[in-house]
Structures are given as C-alpha cells and as structure tokens.
Design a protein around this motif. Structure first.
Motif, PDB file in Angstrom:
ATOM      1  N   ILE A 126     -18.096   6.511  56.811  1.00 51.80           N
ATOM      2  CA  ILE A 126     -17.693   5.409  57.403  1.00 51.80           C
ATOM      3  C   ILE A 126     -17.541   3.963  55.799  1.00 51.80           C
ATOM      4  CG2 ILE A 126     -20.180   3.894  57.836  1.00 51.80           C
ATOM      5  CD1 ILE A 126     -19.057   2.439  59.921  1.00 51.80           C
ATOM      6  N   THR A 127     -18.037   4.079  54.460  1.00 48.22           N
ATOM      7  CA  THR A 127     -18.148   3.461  53.513  1.00 48.22           C
ATOM      8  C   THR A 127     -16.474   3.746  52.809  1.00 48.22           C
ATOM      9  OG1 THR A 127     -20.124   3.742  52.948  1.00 48.22           O
ATOM     10  CG2 THR A 127     -18.731   2.723  51.382  1.00 48.22           C
ATOM     11  N   ILE A 128     -15.530   4.532  53.215  1.00 50.40           N
ATOM     12  CA  ILE A 128     -14.809   4.756  52.155  1.00 50.40           C
ATOM     13  C   ILE A 128     -13.603   4.246  53.816  1.00 50.40           C
ATOM     14  CG2 ILE A 128     -12.834   6.589  52.154  1.00 50.40           C
ATOM     15  CD1 ILE A 128     -15.367   6.482  49.486  1.00 50.40           C
ATOM     16  N   ASP A 129     -14.180   4.309  55.142  1.00 46.07           N
ATOM     17  CA  ASP A 129     -13.372   3.803  55.707  1.00 46.07           C
ATOM     18  C   ASP A 129     -13.076   2.852  55.362  1.00 46.07           C
ATOM     19  OD1 ASP A 129     -12.524   6.009  57.026  1.00 46.07           O
ATOM     20  OD2 ASP A 129     -14.011   6.223  58.591  1.00 46.07           O
ATOM     21  N   ALA A 157      -7.065  14.189  60.937  1.00 44.54           N
ATOM     22  CA  ALA A 157      -6.677  13.350  60.030  1.00 44.54           C
ATOM     23  C   ALA A 157      -7.324  12.927  58.812  1.00 44.54           C
ATOM     24  CB  ALA A 157      -4.918  12.780  59.542  1.00 44.54           C
ATOM     25  N   ASN A 158      -7.691  11.348  59.254  1.00 42.71           N
ATOM     26  CA  ASN A 158      -9.087  10.681  58.339  1.00 42.71           C
ATOM     27  C   ASN A 158     -10.430  11.011  57.785  1.00 42.71           C
ATOM     28  OD1 ASN A 158      -9.607   8.607  57.187  1.00 42.71           O
ATOM     29  ND2 ASN A 158     -11.120   8.476  58.842  1.00 42.71           N
ATOM     30  N   GLU A 159     -10.295  11.893  59.037  1.00 48.29           N
ATOM     31  CA  GLU A 159     -11.685  13.084  58.483  1.00 48.29           C
ATOM     32  C   GLU A 159     -11.286  14.151  57.216  1.00 48.29           C
ATOM     33  OE1 GLU A 159     -14.338  14.370  61.358  1.00 48.29           O
ATOM     34  OE2 GLU A 159     -14.090  12.608  62.796  1.00 48.29           O
ATOM     35  N   ILE A 160     -10.758  14.484  57.640  1.00 47.95           N
ATOM     36  CA  ILE A 160     -10.216  15.278  56.469  1.00 47.95           C
ATOM     37  C   ILE A 160      -9.678  14.839  55.465  1.00 47.95           C
ATOM     38  CG2 ILE A 160      -8.219  16.780  55.542  1.00 47.95           C
ATOM     39  CD1 ILE A 160     -10.321  18.143  57.588  1.00 47.95           C
ATOM     40  N   ALA A 161      -8.561  13.958  54.938  1.00 48.37           N
ATOM     41  CA  ALA A 161      -7.920  12.858  53.805  1.00 48.37           C
ATOM     42  C   ALA A 161      -9.283  12.283  53.327  1.00 48.37           C
ATOM     43  CB  ALA A 161      -7.443  12.253  54.666  1.00 48.37           C
ATOM     44  N   ASN A 162     -10.865  11.782  54.473  1.00 48.06           N
ATOM     45  CA  ASN A 162     -11.206  10.585  54.072  1.00 48.06           C
ATOM     46  C   ASN A 162     -12.432  12.077  52.859  1.00 48.06           C
ATOM     47  OD1 ASN A 162     -14.496   9.602  54.009  1.00 48.06           O
ATOM     48  ND2 ASN A 162     -13.483   8.397  55.233  1.00 48.06           N
ATOM     49  N   LYS A 163     -13.002  12.796  53.030  1.00 51.48           N
ATOM     50  CA  LYS A 163     -13.675  14.084  52.881  1.00 51.48           C
ATOM     51  C   LYS A 163     -13.016  14.753  51.280  1.00 51.48           C
ATOM     52  CE  LYS A 163     -16.882  16.907  52.675  1.00 51.48           C
ATOM     53  NZ  LYS A 163     -16.812  17.363  51.291  1.00 51.48           N
ATOM     54  N   ALA A 164     -11.604  14.569  51.280  1.00 52.03           N
ATOM     55  CA  ALA A 164     -10.765  15.004  50.345  1.00 52.03           C
ATOM     56  C   ALA A 164     -10.738  14.441  49.543  1.00 52.03           C
ATOM     57  CB  ALA A 164      -9.065  15.058  51.002  1.00 52.03           C
ATOM     58  N   ARG A 196     -13.284  12.093  48.504  1.00 48.76           N
ATOM     59  CA  ARG A 196     -14.293  11.539  48.016  1.00 48.76           C
ATOM     60  C   ARG A 196     -14.589  13.166  47.699  1.00 48.76           C
ATOM     61  NH1 ARG A 196     -18.489  12.407  53.367  1.00 48.76           N
ATOM     62  NH2 ARG A 196     -16.619  12.158  54.518  1.00 48.76           N
ATOM     63  N   ASP A 197     -13.892  14.351  47.506  1.00 49.96           N
ATOM     64  CA  ASP A 197     -13.941  15.240  46.818  1.00 49.96           C
ATOM     65  C   ASP A 197     -13.078  15.368  45.585  1.00 49.96           C
ATOM     66  OD1 ASP A 197     -16.345  16.510  47.972  1.00 49.96           O
ATOM     67  OD2 ASP A 197     -14.717  17.677  49.334  1.00 49.96           O
ATOM     68  N   SER A 198     -12.546  14.605  45.443  1.00 47.08           N
ATOM     69  CA  SER A 198     -11.392  14.108  43.876  1.00 47.08           C
ATOM     70  C   SER A 198     -10.497  14.707  43.942  1.00 47.08           C
ATOM     71  CB  SER A 198     -12.115  13.574  43.070  1.00 47.08           C
ATOM     72  OG  SER A 198     -12.924  13.262  42.917  1.00 47.08           O
ATOM     73  N   ALA A 199     -10.506  14.900  45.681  1.00 51.62           N
ATOM     74  CA  ALA A 199      -8.967  16.219  45.547  1.00 51.62           C
ATOM     75  C   ALA A 199      -7.420  15.201  45.324  1.00 51.62           C
ATOM     76  CB  ALA A 199      -8.983  17.126  46.662  1.00 51.62           C
ATOM     77  N   ILE A 200      -7.883  13.938  46.460  1.00 53.62           N
ATOM     78  CA  ILE A 200      -6.530  13.638  46.417  1.00 53.62           C
ATOM     79  C   ILE A 200      -6.689  11.262  46.010  1.00 53.62           C
ATOM     80  CG2 ILE A 200      -5.430  14.754  48.650  1.00 53.62           C
ATOM     81  CD1 ILE A 200      -6.425  12.249  50.470  1.00 53.62           C
ATOM     82  N   GLY A 201      -5.757  10.574  46.077  1.00 57.57           N
ATOM     83  CA  GLY A 201      -5.919   9.465  45.691  1.00 57.57           C
ATOM     84  C   GLY A 201      -6.139   8.231  46.704  1.00 57.57           C
ATOM     85  N   PHE A 202      -6.194   7.477  46.503  1.00 56.86           N
ATOM     86  CA  PHE A 202      -6.908   6.866  47.496  1.00 56.86           C
ATOM     87  C   PHE A 202      -5.680   6.879  48.088  1.00 56.86           C
ATOM     88  CE2 PHE A 202      -7.994   2.338  49.624  1.00 56.86           C
ATOM     89  CZ  PHE A 202      -8.878   2.167  49.907  1.00 56.86           C
TER      90      PHE A 202
END
Ligand code: NDP
Ligand code: MG
Length: 399
Positions: A206-209, A325-332, A334-340
């Motif tokens: 939720i902090t990223i959201d 889609a957000n659950e995947i993107a949010n985690k990605a 956090r894992d530094s796999a994609i940008g903000f």
C-alpha cells in the motif's frame, strides 16, 4: 465480550488491531489469527493472545506452527483454503480483513455467507469485485464496516445524515512521497524512496500504491461500493498534512469532515466498536498545524489516479484487471525489476489485452485475476529483460 478473527494478523493493520485488543481484554478476544508466511510473529501472537485457531497461508511452515501451538491447545492449519474455511467457524462474530491484495476476496465472500460482521481494511476485495460483494451482502445478515481511514471518516460523517442528502464524497490524499517532484524526477526514484511515506506507517504494497496514487483510485472504487454513491459524485483532493481524513458534502452545501492524527488505531477501534467510541489518549492540537492545504491531484504526474473513475465507467472486470496487474507491477518495482513510471505502463498494457465481461461471476473474477497476473508478468519481463518465475525475478542481464 466480542470474539474476533483477524486475517493478516502479522501485518501493519493486523498488529495495530491486536494493540487495541490488548488494551481492552474485557471487550475483545482474538479467536482466529492468520498470516501469510511470517511464522515467527504468528507463533508469538498465538502465544500471547491464545486464539482457538492459527493459520499460516504458506504450507511450508505448517510443521513448525503445529509443533509450537498444539501443546498449548491451539488448533493449527495451513493454506489459503484453510483461511477461507475458517470464516465459517462459530467462535467469532467479527472478522478484520487485514490481509493484502486479492488474497482477501475469497475469505471475505465466505465470511459474508456466514453472516459475519466485516471490519474491512482489505480494500482490494471491493476493488476486484465490489458489485459481487454487494450482491452477496444483500442476501446475508453480514455488514461491512470500513477500516480504511478515509472511508472510516466518511462513515463517521454519515452518521445521523439522510444518505439521499449526500451530494459528494471528498476523499483526501496525502500525495505520497513524490508529491512535489517533477515528471522528469520521477524517472529516477527508487523503491527505498517510494517506501518512505511522509505521514503513514503501512505495509510495503500500500505504501507503493500511495506513491503512485493508485491507492486513491482504489479508494474511489472502494467508496463507490461501500456507500452506494456513483463515481461522478466521488472526488479526491490532495491534503499533504493528512489531518482531515475525508469529507462529505450535503445538499444544503454543508461539508462535514472528520479530523485526527494520521494513526490507524482510531479507525480500527471505531470499526471494532461498531461505532461506539472507546477512550483513547491521543489528542489533535490544531494550533500545531498552521496550514491545512487542499489542492487537485495532478494526473499527468500520477496517471494511476485516473484509473479509479475509468474502472467505474467501464465496469465489469476492469478494476479486477487493474488490481491484478498492479500486484505484479508493484512487486516488480519493489524488486527493482521495473521503474516507478512503468507500474502504470504494465497496468494499461494488461488492460488492452483482456476482453471485457459485463457481468462477471466469481469464476470469471478468478480466471481474469489469473490471466491478468500472467500478462502483467510477461510485460514486466519484456520491460526488465528479466525472467519471472511466479513473482520471484531471476536476472539474466542488467536492464
Ligand atoms: P501488510 O503487508 O503489512 O500485512 C499484510 C498481512 O496479510 C500480513 O499479515 C501478511 O502475512 C498477510 N498476507 C499477505 N499475503 C497473504 C496471502 N497471500 N495469504 C494470506 N495472508 C497474506 O499490509 P497492511 O497491513 O499495510 O495492509 C493490509 C490491508 O489493509 C491492505 O489491503 C491495505 O490496502 C489496507 N490498508 C492498510 C492501511 C495501513 O495503514 N497499513 C491503511 C488502510 C488500508 P505475513 O506477515 O506473513 O506476510
Ligand atoms: Mg486510506
């Protein structure tokens, strides 16, 4: 004595709920505790609160849970199905849904079927399937009491008002840690930056959201289903101080607000008390807040905020796709796999690939959630040049 189940007892909302139960042992008893994988904290909580049942979603931890808690006479179980099955037990009347993401949906539906009072923190349940939840509520004795601070504020403002006199719901947003950044600066932000919320201590997802402001889009959807108000009468306003938790406007032009410090103990205790107020020492000293500011959110900087009204206009499975889609993107992220900024890109790319279902059934939601997660993971893999197996990234090359 009110008996309470907490799903997600080891998280931010779960531990704060247990704080309140600890302070009021004469009023509340936790009879069921569940966690995802934090076995050590779940065991410690069970030893302190002595529930009848403790469930861990990750089955790899079951043996340890069983061996620690069986000698104390505490039942144990593992797996997502065991959490949902627990909702039909007769040893609690209220469940606090403090789990994160889609994992809240099936237990909440089972709790509604069983006629439980639901103190709902898990907003994703209403985001994914608000219409289905409301249909289930209509044929059940179950009720939902909001825990989310904005919705708790609106719920408190609505007390004593004729719902037909409400002309607008105004949901406040802190604006998150990147409120004052330019669009260009958002290219460089890191997960650590995004996890540093200025006002609230919350779980990572939720902090990223909050940083993307998708959380506010979700809260618009949540408000639509909780309060039966159409999307066009719900708006978000940025209020960086997080003192005014939300407002309602009435047909005579009056605006009612609920104020308080940014601390979830108050909305949680209001939900546990079902509207009866418990004594608390915390006091808001307004003279310490010289400026309470309000302004419109910037959709160019935070495009995710537009997805709330978009999802309500489209209806059907749109919000379910956005959530998955957000659950995947949010985690990605956090894992530094994609940008903000790519969080929005993953969500919108997934939306274009899934056909609308106007009146989805539960099976449709389950299938769409699975499909959207798979498509979003593929998009993440393309963006990051990383291969995703489930949601654990394995780096092939640095992007
Ligand atoms: P946390 O991540 O802090 O806690 C989530 C809880 O759910 C933990 O107990 C976690 O267990 C458990 N959990 C996670 N995944 C699963 C799963 N797949 N199956 C079963 N249990 C799982 O989240 P928050 O407490 O911050 O948020 C909880 C909900 O409340 C969210 O929907 C959020 O949007 C909402 N909310 C939170 C606010 C806050 O201040 N934190 C404010 C308003 C709403 P484990 O510890 O083992 O991982
Ligand atoms: Mg909120």
């Amino acid at each position: 004595m009110k008996q309470i189940a907490i799903i997600g007892s080891t998280g931010s909302i779960g531990t704060q709920t247990l704080d309140i139960i600890r302070q009021h042992p004469d009023r509340f008893k936790a009879t069921v505790l569940t966690a995802g994988s934090n076995i050590e904290l779940l065991i410690a909580q069970a030893k302190e609160f002595r529930p009848n049942l403790a469930v861990i979603a990750d089955p790899r931890h079951f043996t340890r849970l069983y061996s620690e808690l069986t000698p104390l006479g505490i039942e144990t179980a593992a797996g997502a199905d065991a959490i949902a099955d627990a909702m039909e037990r007769h040893d609690f009347e209220m469940v606090v849904t403090a789990t994160v993401g889609y994992s809240g949906l099936l237990p909440t539906l089972r709790a509604i079927k069983a006629g439980k009072i639901i103190a709902l923190a898990n907003k994703e349940t209403l985001v994914v399937a608000g219409e289905l939840i409301n249909r289930s509520l209509a044929s059940s004795a179950s009720v939902i009491i909001p825990v989310d601070s904005e919705h708790s504020a609106i719920y408190q403002c609505l007390a004593g008002e004729d719902p037909r006199a409400v002309t607008r719901l105004i949901i406040t947003a802190s604006g998150g840690p990147f409120r004052n950044m330019s669009v260009a600066e958002l290219d460089k932000v890191t997960p650590a930056d995004a996890l540093r919320h200025p006002n609230w201590q919350m779980g990572a997802k939720i902090t990223i959201d909050s940083a993307t402001m998708l959380n506010k889009a979700f809260e618009i959807i949540e408000a639509r289903w909780l309060f039966h108000v159409p999307g066009e009468k719900i708006e978000a306003v940025v209020h960086p101080q997080s003192i005014v938790h939300s407002m309602i406007e009435l047909r005579d032009g009056a605006v009612k607000a609920q104020l308080g410090l940014p601390d979830m103990h108050l909305p949680i205790s209001y939900a546990l008390g079902e509207g009866s107020r418990m004594a608390c020492d915390q006091r808001l000293t307004l003279s310490q807040f010289h400026n309470l500011e309000f302004y419109e959110p910037d959709p160019l900087k935070f495009p995710c905020i537009t997805l709330g009204h978009y999802a309500l206009e489209q209806g059907g499975i749109t919000a379910c796709v956005i959530n998955a889609a957000n659950e995947i993107a949010n985690k990605a992220f956090r894992d530094s796999a994609i940008g903000f900024k790519q969080i929005y890109e993953v969500i919108t790319d997934t939306l274009t690939k899934i056909e609308q279902i106007a009146t989805p059934t539960l099976d449709d939601y389950i299938a769409v959630n699975d499909l959207a997660r798979r498509l979003a993971a593929e998009k993440v893999a393309r963006l990051s040049s990383k291969v995703f197996i489930s949601d654990q990234p394995i780096s092939l090359q640095q992007s």
